[in-house]
Design a protein around this motif. Structure first.
Motif, PDB file in Angstrom:
ATOM      1  N   SER A  14       0.818  -1.211   0.000  1.00 52.64           N
ATOM      2  CA  SER A  14       0.000   0.000   0.000  1.00 52.64           C
ATOM      3  C   SER A  14       0.852   1.262   0.000  1.00 52.64           C
ATOM      4  O   SER A  14       0.534   2.233  -0.690  1.00 52.64           O
ATOM      5  N   LEU A  15       1.944   1.245   0.771  1.00 51.02           N
ATOM      6  CA  LEU A  15       2.813   2.429   0.793  1.00 51.02           C
ATOM      7  C   LEU A  15       3.524   2.606  -0.549  1.00 51.02           C
ATOM      8  O   LEU A  15       3.691   3.725  -1.024  1.00 51.02           O
ATOM      9  N   ARG A  18       0.823   3.908  -2.919  1.00 50.01           N
ATOM     10  CA  ARG A  18       0.475   5.298  -2.611  1.00 50.01           C
ATOM     11  C   ARG A  18       1.554   6.241  -3.130  1.00 50.01           C
ATOM     12  O   ARG A  18       1.262   7.240  -3.803  1.00 50.01           O
ATOM     13  N   THR A  19       2.816   5.919  -2.846  1.00 48.42           N
ATOM     14  CA  THR A  19       3.917   6.781  -3.259  1.00 48.42           C
ATOM     15  C   THR A  19       3.979   6.884  -4.779  1.00 48.42           C
ATOM     16  O   THR A  19       4.150   7.961  -5.336  1.00 48.42           O
ATOM     17  N   GLU A  22       1.115   9.071  -6.014  1.00 47.11           N
ATOM     18  CA  GLU A  22       1.383  10.480  -5.712  1.00 47.11           C
ATOM     19  C   GLU A  22       2.335  11.090  -6.731  1.00 47.11           C
ATOM     20  O   GLU A  22       2.280  12.279  -7.026  1.00 47.11           O
ATOM     21  N   LEU A 101      -4.480   2.014   5.012  1.00 50.03           N
ATOM     22  CA  LEU A 101      -3.330   2.264   4.138  1.00 50.03           C
ATOM     23  C   LEU A 101      -3.708   2.056   2.669  1.00 50.03           C
ATOM     24  O   LEU A 101      -3.301   2.820   1.794  1.00 50.03           O
ATOM     25  N   ARG A 103      -6.630   2.398   1.464  1.00 43.35           N
ATOM     26  CA  ARG A 103      -7.502   3.515   1.118  1.00 43.35           C
ATOM     27  C   ARG A 103      -6.679   4.751   0.759  1.00 43.35           C
ATOM     28  O   ARG A 103      -6.992   5.478  -0.199  1.00 43.35           O
ATOM     29  N   GLN A 104      -5.600   4.975   1.544  1.00 45.01           N
ATOM     30  CA  GLN A 104      -4.742   6.123   1.237  1.00 45.01           C
ATOM     31  C   GLN A 104      -4.108   5.971  -0.142  1.00 45.01           C
ATOM     32  O   GLN A 104      -3.943   6.953  -0.871  1.00 45.01           O
ATOM     33  N   ALA A 105      -3.762   4.743  -0.494  1.00 44.86           N
ATOM     34  CA  ALA A 105      -3.218   4.501  -1.836  1.00 44.86           C
ATOM     35  C   ALA A 105      -4.276   4.830  -2.893  1.00 44.86           C
ATOM     36  O   ALA A 105      -3.991   5.469  -3.910  1.00 44.86           O
ATOM     37  N   GLU A 107      -6.838   6.847  -2.566  1.00 44.59           N
ATOM     38  CA  GLU A 107      -7.095   8.293  -2.604  1.00 44.59           C
ATOM     39  C   GLU A 107      -5.996   9.045  -3.349  1.00 44.59           C
ATOM     40  O   GLU A 107      -6.232  10.108  -3.917  1.00 44.59           O
ATOM     41  N   ALA A 108      -4.794   8.478  -3.344  1.00 39.81           N
ATOM     42  CA  ALA A 108      -3.699   9.103  -4.085  1.00 39.81           C
ATOM     43  C   ALA A 108      -3.820   8.827  -5.587  1.00 39.81           C
ATOM     44  O   ALA A 108      -3.101   9.411  -6.389  1.00 39.81           O
TER      45      ALA A 108
END
Lengths: 391, 60
Positions: A14-15, A18-19, A22, A101, A103-105, A107-108
């Protein structure tokens, strides 16, 4: 057509996703299980400083409890405290944490899919650059086109095996773990994690008790070698603990943690491994959450550069490998050293070390600065090395 | 699933199984399915046995 497919939606995946998103890359984050964060494979404890450092926001619901540090018990129950005044750690609800996490991916800008297992990596003419991943999505075979695959698929990484990067762990380097979640237990200190060492408690490993708030704990242990299975040691441990004995088990988790240190090579043409798949696991503590997320960010940044340069050669991707070894390599090496020392110590040696350490002020500032387990490991290694040099 | 023809009876999986679900008895590797708690939904099994098997004789 995606730039990158990330296989595995744990914290590392996920990180990474996400990165990448972004930075403008087109990413698919694919989880083979029907639900992200399930089943939990973890003691669920982590340091607050590490999360903040990585800019990972944790919602209130995903935090089951806050901890002020750890108390270590030697075989004869000599206490060594690593405590702070303020909370320095969380006991998480990993189901909610992992979902947040992912979800954050999303959203990015990453696309997220569950029930989607990678079944093969496709290369041009069978051996050239990566052109896609074959997946089974909801039981249907599909081909997802992409230029790069990130294997964030855990200790049993299939991506790593397909790429010839993952080697089998020798049995003596594989810690066999089980954990109960228990309710209805008595807890002395609701904000302190407990660790228990001893050849009769957990040979080659340790037992842990992490308070999860109220009358709930995660209690587990990892063993290497030893006479019986991990679960037989855990049953014995719980029987021997007054506060735990009357509790009821509400979850059973089992799994393995390879502790021989990171894999030798984490990249190949069009392939990057991250997290447990790259064995970025602390060999002393068996902890992998912080490293997985940290290396996820590094992988995301490195692969985003590759997307921009349209260069997925092994040589280009080596930038990732270099960077993560710079950032966590020393810590892993220190932990490996201490693990070796600990392996060579008898119960009496550990009792003696604990007796000494109880008299030494290790400085709680250290704990507040870095992720708990890293600060702790470095302190202990420094201390033991000093001790060994003197003798 | 154990592929008996491949199994070397080395005992690696027996040593590593956290739940004590594997056993070597009279030159056979036995899986006690009732101890492998994830048996009703195999895809969740921890898979440590297959991870350490040197000859891929255990499949999830």
């Amino acid at each position: 057509m995606y730039d990158v497919v990330v296989v595995g939606a744990g914290p590392a995946g996920s990180l990474t996703a996400r990165t990448l998103a972004e930075k403008g890359a087109k990413v698919l984050l694919a989880e083979k299980r029907p639900e992200i964060g399930v089943p939990v494979r973890c003691g669920e404890a982590t340091g607050i400083a590490g999360l903040e450092q990585l800019g990972v926001k944790v919602g209130k619901k995903a935090v089951r409890n806050k901890t002020r540090g750890a108390v270590i018990y030697s075989p004869n129950k000599t206490r060594v405290e690593f405590l702070s005044e303020k909370p320095i750690g969380y006991v998480l609800d990993r189901r909610l944490f992992d979902k947040a996490l992912a979800r954050q991916a999303a959203e990015a800008g990453a696309e997220v899919t569950v029930d989607t297992a990678a079944t093969a990596i496709l290369r041009r003419n069978g051996e050239g650059e990566v052109i896609g991943v074959e997946v089974s999505r909801g039981g249907e075979r599909e081909v997802v086109e992409c230029s790069c695959v990130v294997g964030a698929d855990g200790v049993e990484s299939r991506v790593g095996r397909w790429a010839g990067l993952t080697t089998r762990s020798p049995v003596r380097e594989m810690t066999s773990c089980v954990e109960y979640e228990m309710v209805g237990v008595d807890i002395d200190s609701p904000d302190v994690m407990e660790f228990y060492f001893g050849s009769e408690i957990a040979p080659g490993g340790y037992a842990w008790v992490f308070p999860k708030g109220g009358d709930t704990v995660n209690v587990g242990l990892g063993v290497r070698g030893g006479e019986g299975s991990a679960i037989s040691y855990l049953r014995e441990f719980v029987r021997g603990m007054e506060g735990l004995r009357k509790g009821r088990v509400t979850r059973l988790v089992s799994g393995g943690v390879p502790v021989q240190g990171p894999i030798e090579k984490s990249v190949a043409q069009g392939i990057v491994l991250v997290g447990d798949a790259a064995r970025q696991i602390d060999p002393l503590t068996g902890g992998g959450l912080y490293n997985a997320m940290h290396c996820g960010v590094i992988a995301g940044e490195a692969v985003a550069r590759a997307v921009e340069a349209k260069d997925f050669s092994e040589e280009y991707l080596r930038g990732y490998e270099k960077k993560w070894r710079e950032e966590i390599g020393i810590t892993l090496l220190k932990s490996l050293q201490l693990k070796r020392i600990l392996d060579a110590m008898s119960d009496e040696d550990i009792n003696a070390a604990a007796r000494f350490m109880g008299r030494v002020d290790l400085g709680e500032l250290r704990l507040e600065k870095g992720p708990l387990h890293q600060g702790m490991a470095l302190d202990i290694v420094g201390f033991l090395q000093g001790l060994l040099l003197k003798n | 699933m154990i592929i008996e023809d491949h199994c070397l009876l080395c005992g690696a999986c027996v040593n590593v199984c956290p739940l004590g679900a594997l056993e070597l008895r009279s030159r056979r590797l036995m899986l006690h399915e009732d101890r492998c708690f994830e048996e009703p939904c195999r895809r969740w099994s921890c898979g440590l046995c297959s991870m350490v098997c040197p000859v891929e004789a255990i499949h999830r």
